[in-house]
Design a protein around this motif. Structure first.
Motif, PDB file in Angstrom:
ATOM      1  N   ALA A  80     -39.175   1.165  22.560  1.00 52.77           N
ATOM      2  CA  ALA A  80     -39.214   0.091  21.558  1.00 52.77           C
ATOM      3  C   ALA A  80     -37.841  -0.108  20.918  1.00 52.77           C
ATOM      4  CB  ALA A  80     -40.271   0.401  20.493  1.00 52.77           C
ATOM      5  N   LEU A  81     -37.183   0.990  20.578  1.00 55.64           N
ATOM      6  CA  LEU A  81     -35.851   0.884  19.986  1.00 55.64           C
ATOM      7  C   LEU A  81     -34.867   0.251  20.957  1.00 55.64           C
ATOM      8  CD1 LEU A  81     -33.637   1.514  17.906  1.00 55.64           C
ATOM      9  CD2 LEU A  81     -33.447   3.776  18.938  1.00 55.64           C
ATOM     10  N   LEU A  82     -34.882   0.703  22.196  1.00 58.04           N
ATOM     11  CA  LEU A  82     -33.936   0.174  23.170  1.00 58.04           C
ATOM     12  C   LEU A  82     -34.190  -1.298  23.460  1.00 58.04           C
ATOM     13  CD1 LEU A  82     -33.667   3.182  25.642  1.00 58.04           C
ATOM     14  CD2 LEU A  82     -31.958   2.381  24.014  1.00 58.04           C
ATOM     15  N   TYR A  83     -35.460  -1.693  23.472  1.00 60.14           N
ATOM     16  CA  TYR A  83     -35.741  -3.119  23.690  1.00 60.14           C
ATOM     17  C   TYR A  83     -35.151  -3.948  22.545  1.00 60.14           C
ATOM     18  CZ  TYR A  83     -38.027  -7.479  24.801  1.00 60.14           C
ATOM     19  OH  TYR A  83     -38.237  -8.786  25.126  1.00 60.14           O
ATOM     20  N   THR A  84     -35.324  -3.483  21.323  1.00 60.05           N
ATOM     21  CA  THR A  84     -34.760  -4.194  20.179  1.00 60.05           C
ATOM     22  C   THR A  84     -33.235  -4.247  20.280  1.00 60.05           C
ATOM     23  OG1 THR A  84     -36.583  -3.396  18.807  1.00 60.05           O
ATOM     24  CG2 THR A  84     -34.677  -4.302  17.664  1.00 60.05           C
ATOM     25  N   LEU A  85     -32.645  -3.137  20.649  1.00 64.92           N
ATOM     26  CA  LEU A  85     -31.189  -3.063  20.770  1.00 64.92           C
ATOM     27  C   LEU A  85     -30.678  -4.005  21.846  1.00 64.92           C
ATOM     28  CD1 LEU A  85     -28.428  -1.730  20.237  1.00 64.92           C
ATOM     29  CD2 LEU A  85     -29.104   0.076  21.828  1.00 64.92           C
ATOM     30  N   TYR A  86     -31.309  -3.998  22.998  1.00 68.83           N
ATOM     31  CA  TYR A  86     -30.808  -4.769  24.132  1.00 68.83           C
ATOM     32  C   TYR A  86     -31.146  -6.252  24.049  1.00 68.83           C
ATOM     33  CZ  TYR A  86     -30.268  -0.224  26.545  1.00 68.83           C
ATOM     34  OH  TYR A  86     -29.921   1.060  26.899  1.00 68.83           O
ATOM     35  N   TYR A  87     -32.362  -6.576  23.608  1.00 63.96           N
ATOM     36  CA  TYR A  87     -32.870  -7.920  23.859  1.00 63.96           C
ATOM     37  C   TYR A  87     -33.307  -8.715  22.618  1.00 63.96           C
ATOM     38  CZ  TYR A  87     -32.951  -6.225  28.649  1.00 63.96           C
ATOM     39  OH  TYR A  87     -32.589  -5.707  29.868  1.00 63.96           O
ATOM     40  N   GLU A  88     -33.443  -8.095  21.469  1.00 62.30           N
ATOM     41  CA  GLU A  88     -33.913  -8.850  20.306  1.00 62.30           C
ATOM     42  C   GLU A  88     -32.750  -9.648  19.715  1.00 62.30           C
ATOM     43  OE1 GLU A  88     -35.847 -10.867  18.416  1.00 62.30           O
ATOM     44  OE2 GLU A  88     -37.260  -9.248  18.918  1.00 62.30           O
ATOM     45  N   ILE A  89     -32.829 -10.966  19.823  1.00 59.72           N
ATOM     46  CA  ILE A  89     -31.733 -11.822  19.362  1.00 59.72           C
ATOM     47  C   ILE A  89     -32.238 -12.968  18.488  1.00 59.72           C
ATOM     48  CG2 ILE A  89     -30.160 -11.276  21.252  1.00 59.72           C
ATOM     49  CD1 ILE A  89     -31.091 -13.859  22.616  1.00 59.72           C
ATOM     50  N   ASN A  90     -33.385 -12.780  17.870  1.00 56.36           N
ATOM     51  CA  ASN A  90     -33.933 -13.831  17.019  1.00 56.36           C
ATOM     52  C   ASN A  90     -34.103 -13.302  15.604  1.00 56.36           C
ATOM     53  OD1 ASN A  90     -35.164 -15.982  15.844  1.00 56.36           O
ATOM     54  ND2 ASN A  90     -36.928 -16.063  17.233  1.00 56.36           N
ATOM     55  N   PRO A  91     -33.031 -13.256  14.816  1.00 56.28           N
ATOM     56  CA  PRO A  91     -33.127 -12.666  13.479  1.00 56.28           C
ATOM     57  C   PRO A  91     -33.997 -13.462  12.516  1.00 56.28           C
ATOM     58  CG  PRO A  91     -31.000 -13.732  13.784  1.00 56.28           C
ATOM     59  CD  PRO A  91     -31.677 -13.738  15.122  1.00 56.28           C
ATOM     60  N   SER A  92     -34.271 -14.727  12.839  1.00 52.42           N
ATOM     61  CA  SER A  92     -35.069 -15.554  11.919  1.00 52.42           C
ATOM     62  C   SER A  92     -36.557 -15.267  12.021  1.00 52.42           C
ATOM     63  CB  SER A  92     -34.814 -17.034  12.200  1.00 52.42           C
ATOM     64  OG  SER A  92     -35.243 -17.373  13.513  1.00 52.42           O
ATOM     65  N   ASN A  93     -36.976 -14.590  13.078  1.00 54.75           N
ATOM     66  CA  ASN A  93     -38.404 -14.353  13.300  1.00 54.75           C
ATOM     67  C   ASN A  93     -38.705 -12.863  13.242  1.00 54.75           C
ATOM     68  OD1 ASN A  93     -41.098 -14.941  13.925  1.00 54.75           O
ATOM     69  ND2 ASN A  93     -40.727 -14.695  16.123  1.00 54.75           N
ATOM     70  N   GLN A  94     -38.316 -12.228  12.134  1.00 53.89           N
ATOM     71  CA  GLN A  94     -38.456 -10.789  12.007  1.00 53.89           C
ATOM     72  C   GLN A  94     -39.366 -10.428  10.841  1.00 53.89           C
ATOM     73  OE1 GLN A  94     -37.003  -8.479  14.182  1.00 53.89           O
ATOM     74  NE2 GLN A  94     -36.491 -10.334  15.322  1.00 53.89           N
ATOM     75  N   SER A  95     -40.165  -9.401  11.052  1.00 50.87           N
ATOM     76  CA  SER A  95     -40.958  -8.835   9.961  1.00 50.87           C
ATOM     77  C   SER A  95     -40.710  -7.339   9.939  1.00 50.87           C
ATOM     78  CB  SER A  95     -42.447  -9.123  10.149  1.00 50.87           C
ATOM     79  OG  SER A  95     -42.943  -8.484  11.316  1.00 50.87           O
ATOM     80  N   PHE A  96     -40.803  -6.752   8.761  1.00 49.42           N
ATOM     81  CA  PHE A  96     -40.478  -5.338   8.600  1.00 49.42           C
ATOM     82  C   PHE A  96     -41.655  -4.597   7.986  1.00 49.42           C
ATOM     83  CE2 PHE A  96     -36.548  -7.656   8.826  1.00 49.42           C
ATOM     84  CZ  PHE A  96     -35.767  -6.872   9.651  1.00 49.42           C
ATOM     85  N   GLY A  97     -42.035  -3.500   8.653  1.00 47.01           N
ATOM     86  CA  GLY A  97     -43.233  -2.766   8.279  1.00 47.01           C
ATOM     87  C   GLY A  97     -44.366  -3.158   9.196  1.00 47.01           C
ATOM     88  N   PRO A  98     -45.332  -2.256   9.424  1.00 43.47           N
ATOM     89  CA  PRO A  98     -46.447  -2.534  10.336  1.00 43.47           C
ATOM     90  C   PRO A  98     -47.201  -3.809  10.002  1.00 43.47           C
ATOM     91  CG  PRO A  98     -46.431  -0.228   9.713  1.00 43.47           C
ATOM     92  CD  PRO A  98     -45.403  -0.896   8.855  1.00 43.47           C
ATOM     93  N   GLU A  99     -47.300  -4.138   8.716  1.00 46.87           N
ATOM     94  CA  GLU A  99     -47.997  -5.352   8.292  1.00 46.87           C
ATOM     95  C   GLU A  99     -47.024  -6.380   7.708  1.00 46.87           C
ATOM     96  OE1 GLU A  99     -51.125  -5.627   8.996  1.00 46.87           O
ATOM     97  OE2 GLU A  99     -51.277  -3.536   9.690  1.00 46.87           O
ATOM     98  N   GLY A 100     -45.745  -6.174   7.958  1.00 46.89           N
ATOM     99  CA  GLY A 100     -44.751  -7.082   7.399  1.00 46.89           C
ATOM    100  C   GLY A 100     -44.544  -6.912   5.911  1.00 46.89           C
ATOM    101  N   GLU A 101     -44.989  -5.780   5.368  1.00 49.11           N
ATOM    102  CA  GLU A 101     -45.009  -5.596   3.922  1.00 49.11           C
ATOM    103  C   GLU A 101     -43.632  -5.433   3.293  1.00 49.11           C
ATOM    104  OE1 GLU A 101     -46.449  -1.576   5.709  1.00 49.11           O
ATOM    105  OE2 GLU A 101     -46.209  -3.663   6.341  1.00 49.11           O
ATOM    106  N   TYR A 102     -42.613  -5.133   4.115  1.00 50.79           N
ATOM    107  CA  TYR A 102     -41.266  -4.953   3.561  1.00 50.79           C
ATOM    108  C   TYR A 102     -40.332  -6.125   3.893  1.00 50.79           C
ATOM    109  CZ  TYR A 102     -42.958  -0.167   3.108  1.00 50.79           C
ATOM    110  OH  TYR A 102     -43.700   0.934   2.798  1.00 50.79           O
ATOM    111  N   THR A 103     -40.876  -7.158   4.485  1.00 49.54           N
ATOM    112  CA  THR A 103     -40.038  -8.245   4.986  1.00 49.54           C
ATOM    113  C   THR A 103     -39.246  -8.929   3.882  1.00 49.54           C
ATOM    114  OG1 THR A 103     -41.606  -8.642   6.786  1.00 49.54           O
ATOM    115  CG2 THR A 103     -40.035 -10.401   6.291  1.00 49.54           C
ATOM    116  N   VAL A 104     -39.912  -9.318   2.820  1.00 51.47           N
ATOM    117  CA  VAL A 104     -39.232 -10.046   1.740  1.00 51.47           C
ATOM    118  C   VAL A 104     -38.143  -9.176   1.121  1.00 51.47           C
ATOM    119  CG1 VAL A 104     -39.524 -11.097  -0.534  1.00 51.47           C
ATOM    120  CG2 VAL A 104     -41.209 -11.527   1.270  1.00 51.47           C
ATOM    121  N   GLN A 105     -38.464  -7.919   0.836  1.00 53.55           N
ATOM    122  CA  GLN A 105     -37.511  -7.013   0.207  1.00 53.55           C
ATOM    123  C   GLN A 105     -36.276  -6.810   1.084  1.00 53.55           C
ATOM    124  OE1 GLN A 105     -39.026  -3.055  -0.388  1.00 53.55           O
ATOM    125  NE2 GLN A 105     -37.149  -2.297  -1.339  1.00 53.55           N
TER     126      GLN A 105
END
Length: 349
Positions: A80-105
């Motif tokens: 999962a980490l390597l996939y994010t490192l290599y291929y994740e290039i859409n910073p506008s469509n990101q959520s943080f935390g299993p339920e997105g609970e840290y996204t706004v912060q």
């Protein structure tokens, strides 16, 4: 389990050899004669609660599942980490935390860090690592292909991952925090077979879950983000690059210096009146966050500093931010690095 705990830093170090960072001739550089880089006799050191927590996450899988999932053949806990490192290039469509609970912060903190510091940070991508990636067979197949497997082997491994989730429900279909217990900052990089990778800050769900379990969920996301942004300051100043050029590879004391300096950058921002301006009531909570990021791996090339040293670096940055004559003035990042290096020996002790 030591290598699993520091896996994110191993990737981080390997990328330093490939980065195309700015190399400022005035930036602080690795100096073997610097007393702050002298060997320090290890003091009594106990693993912090966060390290014990993540080790228990692996143990919760049971011996058989752990041996298979972390085997050199499948390396499921790295995909999962390597996939994010290599291929994740859409910073506008990101959520943080299993339920997105840290996204706004986290997103708000990122914008504020870019405002506060004096580096060119518009090109940095802020992205998340989610274990749900392991449920997407096409992504799993792609990762094994990227790692050099043939089509036949990549298909075999992708099927194995899906089957393991059926056999071992404790793996939570990839959503177990051990699959995403990582955070790191990477420079702009070109990797063979993948191509250019933009500078990134990556935060995994697992590390956020770990801090949540310790009651620090309201503080750790901002602290982790500020620390990783500190590494991008080091990239911009050329601190990391020059250290690698002289030493060819990081050794424990140089890795420790880099990590503790990033702690100081984070604390300075978090408590500066023009930064996040955190109140005194939150000080102990942030101290606990940085304490839990320490380790006792004195001989490991990815040594981050002991828990007590992490607190000392944090407190140094905090005191600098609170100096009466500093109100309304933000130190240039280069000046802060030089001040830190001048105090490093004291911080280590």
């Amino acid at each position: 389990m030591k290598s699993k705990y520091n896996f994110h830093f191993a990737i981080f170090i390997s990328l330093l050899l490939l980065c195309s960072c700015k190399n400022d001739m005035n930036s602080p550089e690795y100096d073997p004669a610097n007393p702050g880089l002298a060997d320090v006799v290890p003091v009594p050191c106990d693993d912090p609660p966060l390290r014990n927590w993540v080790l228990n996450q692996y143990f919760s899988w049971g011996k058989d599942a752990t041996l298979i999932a972390t085997s050199a053949e499948l390396t499921m806990d790295q995909l999962a980490l390597l996939y994010t490192l290599y291929y994740e290039i859409n910073p506008s469509n990101q959520s943080f935390g299993p339920e997105g609970e840290y996204t706004v912060q986290i997103k708000a903190g990122f914008q504020d860090l870019k405002r506060f510091w004096d580096i060119d940070s518009d090109c940095i991508f802020l992205v998340a690592t989610h274990g749900s990636m392991l449920q997407d067979r096409s992504k799993v197949f792609k990762m094994y292909k990227t790692n050099g497997a043939s089509d036949a082997k990549a298909n075999k491994y992708a099927d194995s991952v899906a089957n393991l989730f059926q056999i071992y429900p404790q793996l939570l279909n990839g959503n177990h925090p051990a699959f995403t217990f990582n955070q790191l900052a990477t420079p702009d990089t070109i990797l063979a077979g993948i191509g250019p990778i933009p500078p990134k800050i990556i935060i995994g769900d697992g590390v956020l879950q770990g801090f949540e379990s310790l009651g620090l969920g309201d503080f750790a996301p901002h602290a982790i983000l500020a620390h990783e942004f500190g590494h991008h300051i080091q990239y911009d100043l050329g601190i990391l690059v020059k250290g690698m050029e002289r030493g060819k590879e990081l050794i424990p004391k140089t890795a420790r210096r880099i990590e503790l300096m990033a702690d100081a950058y984070a604390a300075y921002y978090l408590f500066h009146p023009e930064g996040a301006a955190m109140g005194e009531e939150s000080l102990q909570h942030y101290r606990n966050v940085f304490f839990n990021l320490g380790d006792c791996l004195f001989e490991d090339n990815s040594h981050h500093g002991t828990p007590s040293q992490r607190i000392a670096a944090f407190e140094w940055g905090y005191r600098l931010a609170k100096e009466p004559n500093g109100k309304g003035h933000i130190l240039p990042s280069l000046e802060l690095a030089k001040l830190f290096d001048a105090e490093l020996e004291k911080i280590l002790k």
